[in-house]
Design a protein around this motif. Structure first.
Motif, PDB file in Angstrom:
ATOM      1  N   HIS A  75       0.844  -1.194   0.000  1.00 24.80           N
ATOM      2  CA  HIS A  75       0.000   0.000   0.000  1.00 24.80           C
ATOM      3  C   HIS A  75       0.877   1.241   0.000  1.00 24.80           C
ATOM      4  N   MET A  86      -5.244   4.955   1.348  1.00 23.03           N
ATOM      5  CA  MET A  86      -4.199   3.936   1.223  1.00 23.03           C
ATOM      6  C   MET A  86      -4.397   3.092  -0.019  1.00 23.03           C
ATOM      7  N   HIS A 108       3.846   1.025   2.617  1.00 18.98           N
ATOM      8  CA  HIS A 108       3.874   0.032   3.696  1.00 18.98           C
ATOM      9  C   HIS A 108       3.296  -1.277   3.191  1.00 18.98           C
ATOM     10  N   MET A 110       0.642  -3.996   4.039  1.00 24.10           N
ATOM     11  CA  MET A 110      -0.575  -4.045   4.849  1.00 24.10           C
ATOM     12  C   MET A 110      -0.881  -5.528   5.020  1.00 24.10           C
TER      13      MET A 110
END
Ligand SMILES: [Cu+2]
Lengths: 157, 200
Positions: A75, A86, A108, A110
């Motif tokens: 994401h 996101m 990031h 997820m």
């Protein structure tokens, strides 16, 4: 790391495992793999890491997988007109000669469908798949929910 | 700063649309000078009623006389919300005992999942001075409109969902006047002085 965060980071260093392992895969260096503790297993967890590319060829992170979560995805947190969202990232570029961070407030992993709640001090494996370099598995250290990142002072350890 | 102004104007447009849809347009023309239409209302003019993490009813009037830090989020949010809460916890610690004079509140945009108990459990990981508010969906919508905040449910595969939401942190003076916004990712060199201004 910003100087004012240091006292807190040093406390963390004394109390938690360190996400300071460095793993190499061809020209790529993967380090500082960490996650945050979760409340229960229903909420998604995050995965953060730093990847640097010392080579002359662009690469890209195209997928992640872990036994800790049934549905891991890449994401990117995007803030547009003050509103955070996101979106899913199909690939995260790792350009030649550059470093990319999966870090709070940006790219990031997820981790949805957790097999169990993540507790501070836990450690789980994460396999990263790169477009060109292939696959590599790193250990991810779970830090407290409040953590802002691992403290890896290479000189001091 | 041109960039920030563009952001605020964009936000204002979105909020205007939300306020219209909620039928809350009336107060805007009645109470707000046109120039301020993009800024949060003064707390003293807000009318929401929510429940804190201990189950106590909270209205804006309960905050009068104290400077306020308020922001919107939800506990299923793994990246933005814990980051904001970590930032705020750090700011409060840097401010020290002065920060005891603040009311600091996370307002949930996900009342379906964020019960008072869930908020309490989540907030236990951060500075204990941060309270959590949740409540009936129409009261959350009203608070969002009054703060000029947008939020939206985004479905994910498998019936799950996440929430897009305004990520800034709103600061108000003790008399309820809106003071400033700390943007997501704003450096604490700028954030802490902004909070010190509402503490004066
Ligand atoms: Cu995400």
């Amino acid at each position: 790391m910003k100087p004012l965060i240091m006292p807190f980071a040093l406390i963390l260093a004394a109390t938690t495992a360190q996400a300071c392992e460095t793993v190499t895969l061809g020209d790529l260096t993967i380090e500082h793999a960490w996650s945050k503790a979760t409340i229960g297993a229903d909420r998604p967890a995050v995965f953060y890491v730093e990847i640097s590319n010392r080579g002359a060829t662009d690469d890209a992170l195209v997928g992640i997988s872990t036994p800790a979560a049934g549905m891991p995805m890449l994401h990117e947190t995007v803030v547009k007109d003050g509103v955070a969202s996101m979106p899913h990232s199909m690939t995260i570029p790792v350009p030649a000669g550059q470093a990319v961070q999966l870090a709070p407030g940006g790219y990031h992993g997820m981790l949805m469908g957790l097999s169990a709640a993540l507790k501070a001090g836990d450690r789980f494996p994460m396999t990263l798949t790169f477009e060109k370099a292939g696959k590599v598995t790193v250990n991810v250290d779970v830090l407290p929910l409040r953590a802002e990142g691992p403290d890896c002072l290479d000189a001091g350890q | 700063m041109l960039g920030r102004r563009a952001v605020i104007l964009g936000l204002g447009g979105a909020i205007g649309a939300v306020a219209f849809m909620l039928g809350l347009g009336a107060w805007r023309t009645r109470n707000q000078p046109a120039l301020n239409a993009v800024l949060p209302m003064p707390l003293s003019m807000m009318g929401w009623q929510m429940t804190d993490q201990r189950g106590q009813s909270v209205r804006p009037a309960d905050w009068s006389g104290r400077p306020v830090i308020a922001f919107f989020g939800f506990t299923w949010c793994p990246d933005v919300c814990p980051t904001t809460l970590s930032d705020i916890s750090g700011w409060l610690e840097e401010l020290g005992p002065d920060a005891d004079r603040l009311t600091v509140a996370l307002i949930s945009v996900d009342p379906d999942r964020d019960s008072p108990q869930v908020l309490g459990e989540y907030l236990a990981n951060f500075d204990p001075r941060i309270i959590g508010l949740t409540g009936a969906p129409d009261q959350i919508a009203r608070a969002a409109a009054e703060f000029r905040v947008t939020y939206r449910k985004v479905p994910r595969d498998g019936g799950d969902y996440t929430m897009d939401h305004t990520a800034g942190v709103f600061l108000f003076y003790a008399d309820g006047r809106f003071a400033s916004i700390i943007d997501f990712h704003e450096d604490r060199r700028f954030a802490v002085p902004k909070i010190q201004r509402i503490l004066k």
